[in-house]
Design a protein around this motif. Structure first.
Motif, PDB file in Angstrom:
ATOM      1  N   TYR A   1     106.348  11.106  49.196  1.00  0.00           N
ATOM      2  CA  TYR A   1     106.569   9.735  49.677  1.00  0.00           C
ATOM      3  C   TYR A   1     107.434   9.010  48.653  1.00  0.00           C
ATOM      4  O   TYR A   1     107.227   9.130  47.448  1.00  0.00           O
ATOM      5  CB  TYR A   1     105.239   8.986  49.833  1.00  0.00           C
TER       6      TYR A   1
ATOM      7  N   GLY B   1     111.966   6.597  57.223  1.00  0.00           N
ATOM      8  CA  GLY B   1     112.739   6.467  56.005  1.00  0.00           C
ATOM      9  C   GLY B   1     113.790   5.383  56.118  1.00  0.00           C
ATOM     10  O   GLY B   1     114.126   4.937  57.216  1.00  0.00           O
TER      11      GLY B   1
ATOM     12  N   ALA C   1     106.804   9.586  56.672  1.00  0.00           N
ATOM     13  CA  ALA C   1     107.754  10.569  56.136  1.00  0.00           C
ATOM     14  C   ALA C   1     107.699  11.905  56.862  1.00  0.00           C
ATOM     15  O   ALA C   1     106.629  12.342  57.281  1.00  0.00           O
ATOM     16  CB  ALA C   1     107.450  10.812  54.657  1.00  0.00           C
TER      17      ALA C   1
ATOM     18  N   TYR D   1     108.517  17.049  50.669  1.00  0.00           N
ATOM     19  CA  TYR D   1     109.133  15.765  50.332  1.00  0.00           C
ATOM     20  C   TYR D   1     108.043  14.779  49.914  1.00  0.00           C
ATOM     21  O   TYR D   1     107.202  14.403  50.740  1.00  0.00           O
ATOM     22  CB  TYR D   1     109.834  15.182  51.556  1.00  0.00           C
TER      23      TYR D   1
ATOM     24  N   LEU E   1     112.174   8.210  51.816  1.00  0.00           N
ATOM     25  CA  LEU E   1     111.142   8.460  52.825  1.00  0.00           C
ATOM     26  C   LEU E   1     109.989   7.487  52.649  1.00  0.00           C
ATOM     27  O   LEU E   1     109.584   7.171  51.529  1.00  0.00           O
ATOM     28  CB  LEU E   1     110.638   9.905  52.730  1.00  0.00           C
TER      29      LEU E   1
END
Lengths: 291, 322
Positions: free
Chosen positions: B245, B211, B263, B243, B259
């Motif tokens: 991308y 990230g 990630a 999370y 991210l």
């Protein structure tokens, strides 16, 4: 529960089943992701269940974002009513609590901790009103835990306690994340425990280590040859406190690739669990111990 | 045919277009951060666009070839040299057995893509040759290259040509990163949202394949709430979730982290939205301390930008007669 959907850029749909953690929210999330997988929707490339939410990654050149959203919304009613039961596994994880390696690491990062005068276990015991580290370890290891998410890094399980909410152990994460965590550390943050599958950054409190590999990119460990990652959402875990001697013996077995994890088939029904947690957990222990 | 690593550079890894299908286990896509540049490098040497190449960050490696091949270097302006003689970037050039490829200092951008005709032929792991260093998976032994490594290269057709600057795609200054607000955007106040877009941020030193952290903007104010069970006590905490991308998390409300290809797949920090797919390549070309702004777009604009990026690739193919 009404799922809150949101687009994550042009390639993801995020669905939040609930803001707070519960096994009900987890099962709805799992049902949704199972339904999406079963539907075989063109353009869907990743289907990821999480603790109380889920995520679907898609190729917007193959399916319009709004069309996929409509499909997911169409599955919501069935998913939240589906029977929350699983054919799953119960896995015993040996843990060497208060080991020297996490101790060395936590001492290096004391200034990032809420209470630099205590170890992570001493702090966790105190804020949970359990008095001693021994009592805390007993509370941590006496009841089974539910794998409600796999991720962060490769194969890392998030584990949720199978006890009444009032009895759940809660410990905040470090004030600032550490830049180092030993591989196979058993950690805890918020209401979740985890096992760090690889060495790296981390913010969870550190309680001990397991000698048992849970991720093997070389696929040499006997029980990780088919799948690099041991855990799947829905697995049930029982921690088994072990001594330094047990740890060393287990590690030797791992190094000689003759370590055999204790993994048994188990069934889990959320409604039965909610009716009788102690009884459900006792049955799971029977499944694990063959009694 | 092989490539010998004489000097690995700062962090040089084998990358392709990545490893989809394992994110639910925490194994990310990986692959080139600037996929536009990666694809063009492969086009120039006659490879499939998704063949494995070397991704070098900030400093180039020094490599020796055991047989003749065609090479192309795209992405950031990291001038290639063959036996000390400079070659042009974004242009195919030949090398002979025993030739050494090295690099001058980085002039702009952050990552260069080194394609060799035939492609880097490391073993395929879970469908890809990309390196995921955190998980020690893929690439060459699951890690960045070291001196003394020897990388096999496949049989290849030899490409030719060059790509003029007008057909390349690199970030401006400040970089404009288009983002679609969403996810937990509702957790911040309207004023915080306005400032998030108004501020010019700077790439922090903590910027890598996992990230990119940004600093220098105004800390976000959260809408007050009682924290939900299991989320954690900080207002930026959520019950650990997936999370996406490109998702922009803001731990503690202070420094946004976008991210990228390696990630972490989930965690307990709220996200204010995602950088759109079309602009992910650009992040991979940002150096620490370079300025950047987040620009709000709608889904329709994000899809139009995605189509523009694909059209830009199509123009390169047409230019090269592919």
């Amino acid at each position: 529960m009404t799922i809150r959907f949101s687009f994550g850029g042009d390639e993801h749909i995020f669905g939040e089943v609930s803001e707070s953690m519960s096994l009900e929210a987890f099962f709805t999330s799992l049902s949704m992701t199972n339904a999406v997988r079963a539907a075989g929707i063109k353009g869907v490339t990743e289907i990821c269940p999480a603790n109380a939410s889920f995520q679907v990654k898609f190729d917007p050149d193959a399916i319009k974002p709004d069309d996929l959203l409509k499909e997911l919304q169409g599955m919501e009613a069935a998913a939240s009513q589906s029977d929350a039961s699983l054919q799953t596994r119960i896995i015993e994880i040996p843990v060497f609590y208060q080991d020297p390696w996490t101790h060395e690491t936590l001492m290096r990062f004391r200034e990032r901790h809420q209470d630099p005068s205590k170890t992570d276990l001493e702090y966790a015991a105190e804020i949970n009103g359990l008095g001693t580290v021994e009592n805390f370890i007993k509370a941590h290891s006496s009841q089974p835990w539910f794998v409600s998410m796999v991720g962060f890094v490769a194969g890392l399980p998030f584990l949720y306690q199978m006890v009444e909410r009032e009895r759940q152990l809660q410990v905040p994460k470090y004030l600032r994340p550490r830049t180092d965590t030993p591989k196979l550390t058993v950690g805890h943050g918020g209401c979740f425990s985890c096992i760090y599958s690889v060495r790296g950054a981390g913010g969870y409190q550190m309680f001990g280590v397991t000698p048992m590999p849970i991720y093997d990119p070389t696929q040499k460990v006997s029980y990780l040859q088919d799948e690099m990652c041991l855990f799947r959402p829905g697995d049930i875990v029982k921690w088994k406190p072990i001594s330094r001697d047990d740890y060393d013996a287990a590690l030797e077995a791992v190094e000689e690739n003759r370590f055999e994890p204790v993994i048994r088939p188990a069934t889990f029904s959320l409604s039965e669990f909610n009716k009788d947690m102690a009884g459900t957990n006792a049955k799971l222990m029977e499944a694990l111990n063959g009694r | 045919m092989a490539v010998k690593v004489i000097n690995p550079g700062l962090s040089t890894t084998v990358q392709d277009l990545g490893r989809p299908g394992y994110y639910h286990l925490g194994i990310p896509l990986s692959g080139g951060m600037d996929r536009f540049a990666l694809r063009v490098a492969n086009m120039l040497v006659g490879n499939d666009e998704g063949a494995a190449v070397l991704e070098a960050v900030f400093m180039g490696p020094e490599l020796e070839f055991t047989a003749a091949a065609t090479v192309a270097v795209t992405g950031g302006d990291l001038p290639p040299k063959v036996n000390g003689e400079e070659r042009a970037g974004w242009e195919a050039f030949p090398v002979k057995a025993g030739d050494r490829l090295s690099f001058g200092f980085l002039k702009s951008g952050a990552r260069a893509y080194i394609a060799v005709s035939g492609g880097i032929d490391v073993p395929v792991k879970l469908g890809s040759r990309a390196t995921y260093t955190l998980g020690a998976l893929g690439g060459h032994e699951g890690r960045a290259l070291k001196a003394g490594d020897e990388l096999p290269v496949g049989e290849g057709v030899q490409g030719k040509g060059s790509v003029p600057e007008a057909l390349r795609r690199m970030p401006g200054s400040p970089a404009e990163l288009r983002m679609l607000p969403g996810l937990y955007w509702h957790r911040i106040t309207a004023e915080a949202g306005q400032r998030f877009f108004a501020d010019t941020w700077k790439v922090a030193p903590e910027a890598d394949r996992i990230g990119y952290r940004f600093k220098g903007g105004t800390a976000l104010d959260f809408v007050p709430r009682e924290q939900p069970f299991g989320a954690g006590s900080n207002p930026s905490n959520i019950v650990d979730a997936c999370y996406p991308y490109g998702s922009i998390q803001v731990p503690g409300g202070t420094e946004p982290i976008v991210l990228h290809r390696d990630a972490v797949s989930g965690g307990g920090y709220m996200m204010v939205g995602c950088v759109i797919s079309a602009d992910m390549d650009l992040i991979g070309q940002l150096q620490p301390h370079s300025p950047a702004r987040f620009v709000e777009v709608t889904m329709d604009q994000a899809l139009a930008a995605r189509a523009d990026r694909q059209a830009a690739l199509a123009r390169v193919r047409a230019h090269l007669g592919l």
